[in-house]
Motif scaffolding. Structure first.
Motif, mmCIF file in Angstrom:
data_model
loop_
_atom_site.group_PDB
_atom_site.id
_atom_site.type_symbol
_atom_site.label_atom_id
_atom_site.label_comp_id
_atom_site.label_asym_id
_atom_site.label_seq_id
_atom_site.Cartn_x
_atom_site.Cartn_y
_atom_site.Cartn_z
ATOM 1 N N SER A 167 0.831 -1.206 0.000
ATOM 2 C CA SER A 167 0.000 0.000 0.000
ATOM 3 C C SER A 167 0.866 1.257 0.000
ATOM 4 C CB SER A 167 -0.922 0.020 1.220
ATOM 5 O OG SER A 167 -1.803 -1.064 1.185
ATOM 6 N N LEU A 168 1.918 1.250 0.817
ATOM 7 C CA LEU A 168 2.828 2.395 0.832
ATOM 8 C C LEU A 168 3.537 2.549 -0.504
ATOM 9 C CD1 LEU A 168 4.400 2.055 4.386
ATOM 10 C CD2 LEU A 168 2.838 3.838 3.592
ATOM 11 N N ARG A 169 3.914 1.434 -1.125
ATOM 12 C CA ARG A 169 4.579 1.490 -2.426
ATOM 13 C C ARG A 169 3.645 2.076 -3.472
ATOM 14 N NH1 ARG A 169 6.350 -3.622 -2.903
ATOM 15 N NH2 ARG A 169 8.040 -3.065 -1.527
ATOM 16 N N GLU A 170 2.352 1.714 -3.431
ATOM 17 C CA GLU A 170 1.384 2.278 -4.369
ATOM 18 C C GLU A 170 1.241 3.782 -4.165
ATOM 19 O OE1 GLU A 170 -2.279 0.101 -4.055
ATOM 20 O OE2 GLU A 170 -1.286 -1.792 -4.543
ATOM 21 N N VAL A 179 4.350 5.369 -5.737
ATOM 22 C CA VAL A 179 4.306 5.338 -7.199
ATOM 23 C C VAL A 179 3.266 6.314 -7.726
ATOM 24 C CG1 VAL A 179 3.741 3.888 -9.194
ATOM 25 C CG2 VAL A 179 5.241 3.011 -7.409
ATOM 26 N N GLU A 180 2.090 6.323 -7.127
ATOM 27 C CA GLU A 180 1.032 7.237 -7.568
ATOM 28 C C GLU A 180 1.431 8.696 -7.377
ATOM 29 O OE1 GLU A 180 -2.019 7.033 -9.104
ATOM 30 O OE2 GLU A 180 -1.350 4.997 -9.523
ATOM 31 N N ASP A 215 0.990 17.794 -12.102
ATOM 32 C CA ASP A 215 1.192 18.893 -13.033
ATOM 33 C C ASP A 215 2.646 19.326 -13.138
ATOM 34 O OD1 ASP A 215 -1.527 18.940 -13.514
ATOM 35 O OD2 ASP A 215 -1.900 20.357 -11.882
ATOM 36 N N LEU A 216 3.527 18.702 -12.381
ATOM 37 C CA LEU A 216 4.928 19.107 -12.388
ATOM 38 C C LEU A 216 5.767 18.330 -13.401
ATOM 39 C CD1 LEU A 216 5.544 19.467 -8.566
ATOM 40 C CD2 LEU A 216 5.064 21.267 -10.217
ATOM 41 N N GLY A 217 5.147 17.501 -14.186
ATOM 42 C CA GLY A 217 5.885 16.718 -15.172
ATOM 43 C C GLY A 217 6.111 15.295 -14.703
ATOM 44 N N ALA A 218 6.811 14.547 -15.519
ATOM 45 C CA ALA A 218 7.048 13.133 -15.223
ATOM 46 C C ALA A 218 8.015 12.981 -14.050
ATOM 47 C CB ALA A 218 7.618 12.436 -16.452
ATOM 48 N N MET A 219 7.611 12.174 -13.104
ATOM 49 C CA MET A 219 8.444 11.850 -11.948
ATOM 50 C C MET A 219 8.272 10.363 -11.684
ATOM 51 S SD MET A 219 7.520 14.864 -9.331
ATOM 52 C CE MET A 219 7.055 16.469 -9.933
ATOM 53 N N GLY A 220 9.340 9.699 -11.351
ATOM 54 C CA GLY A 220 9.277 8.268 -11.107
ATOM 55 C C GLY A 220 9.636 7.927 -9.676
ATOM 56 N N PRO A 221 9.697 6.627 -9.383
ATOM 57 C CA PRO A 221 10.050 6.189 -8.030
ATOM 58 C C PRO A 221 11.435 6.670 -7.586
ATOM 59 C CG PRO A 221 9.119 4.379 -9.276
ATOM 60 C CD PRO A 221 9.309 5.524 -10.234
ATOM 61 N N SER A 273 11.621 2.946 2.561
ATOM 62 C CA SER A 273 11.758 1.544 2.155
ATOM 63 C C SER A 273 10.791 1.210 1.029
ATOM 64 C CB SER A 273 11.565 0.601 3.344
ATOM 65 O OG SER A 273 10.228 0.594 3.779
ATOM 66 N N SER A 274 9.622 1.814 1.039
ATOM 67 C CA SER A 274 8.658 1.591 -0.041
ATOM 68 C C SER A 274 9.126 2.217 -1.343
ATOM 69 C CB SER A 274 7.289 2.158 0.338
ATOM 70 O OG SER A 274 6.764 1.450 1.439
ATOM 71 N N ALA A 275 9.729 3.400 -1.259
ATOM 72 C CA ALA A 275 10.262 4.044 -2.465
ATOM 73 C C ALA A 275 11.402 3.214 -3.044
ATOM 74 C CB ALA A 275 10.733 5.456 -2.148
ATOM 75 N N TRP A 276 12.250 2.674 -2.191
ATOM 76 C CA TRP A 276 13.335 1.813 -2.671
ATOM 77 C C TRP A 276 12.773 0.587 -3.368
ATOM 78 C CZ3 TRP A 276 16.508 1.559 2.508
ATOM 79 C CH2 TRP A 276 17.044 2.817 2.772
ATOM 80 N N GLY A 277 11.720 0.001 -2.794
ATOM 81 C CA GLY A 277 11.099 -1.176 -3.398
ATOM 82 C C GLY A 277 10.391 -0.866 -4.707
ATOM 83 N N ALA A 278 9.956 0.376 -4.874
ATOM 84 C CA ALA A 278 9.270 0.767 -6.107
ATOM 85 C C ALA A 278 10.241 1.036 -7.248
ATOM 86 C CB ALA A 278 8.411 2.016 -5.857
#
Length: 145
Positions: free
Chosen positions: A70-73, A76-77, A83-89, A118-123
């Motif tokens: 859930s934290l990873r979602e 990612v979301e 509106d700030l442009g493409a951003m990833g994990p 830890s969730s961002a690392w997993g994403a």
């Protein structure tokens, strides 16, 4: 068998198991942040315990991994739309690291930040962030199973 478990390794503390470790880290986070007992977590140790808890939630399987998933979602979301442009994990991992260094943290915010880190690392598994994720997972596998 999941990716963070060392095959055939004996643990330093005996057979604690992933679920047992998840319960221990959750207890330390709750009681350490609340601070009503003998010990209170300071902000930086709360971040570290949050990271360890997040990694252990993944390792422990159901129902614990629903927390980390859930934290990873959320990561990612939050990092992929807007509106700030493409951003990833990778952005999320770096942003949370910047918050860690520049935000005045309370133990509660530190614990949440650690869980999110830890969730961002997993994403972002195919990046540099897999290094601390694997390191923490291996350490937890050696110590508690």
């Amino acid at each position: 068998m999941n990716a963070f478990t060392l095959a055939g390794a004996q643990t330093a503390l005996g057979d604690v198991g992933g679920g047992g470790m998840a319960v221990i880290f959750t207890t330390v986070l709750i009681l350490g942040v609340k601070g009503k007992g003998k010990k209170r977590l300071a902000a930086v140790p709360a971040v570290v315990v949050g990271i360890f808890a997040g990694v252990e939630f993944d390792r422990a399987g159901d129902p614990w991994n629903t927390i980390s998933q859930s934290l990873r979602e959320v990561v990612v979301e939050t990092s992929s739309s807007g509106d700030l442009g493409a951003m990833g994990p990778g952005f999320a991992a770096l942003f949370l690291l910047a918050l860690f260094f520049y935000l005045k943290l309370s133990p509660a915010i530190g614990a949440i930040l650690g869980l999110l880190m830890s969730s961002a690392w997993g994403a972002a598994p195919e990046s540099f962030w897999r290094v601390p994720l694997k390191l923490v997972g291996t350490l937890l596998g050696i110590v508690g199973g």
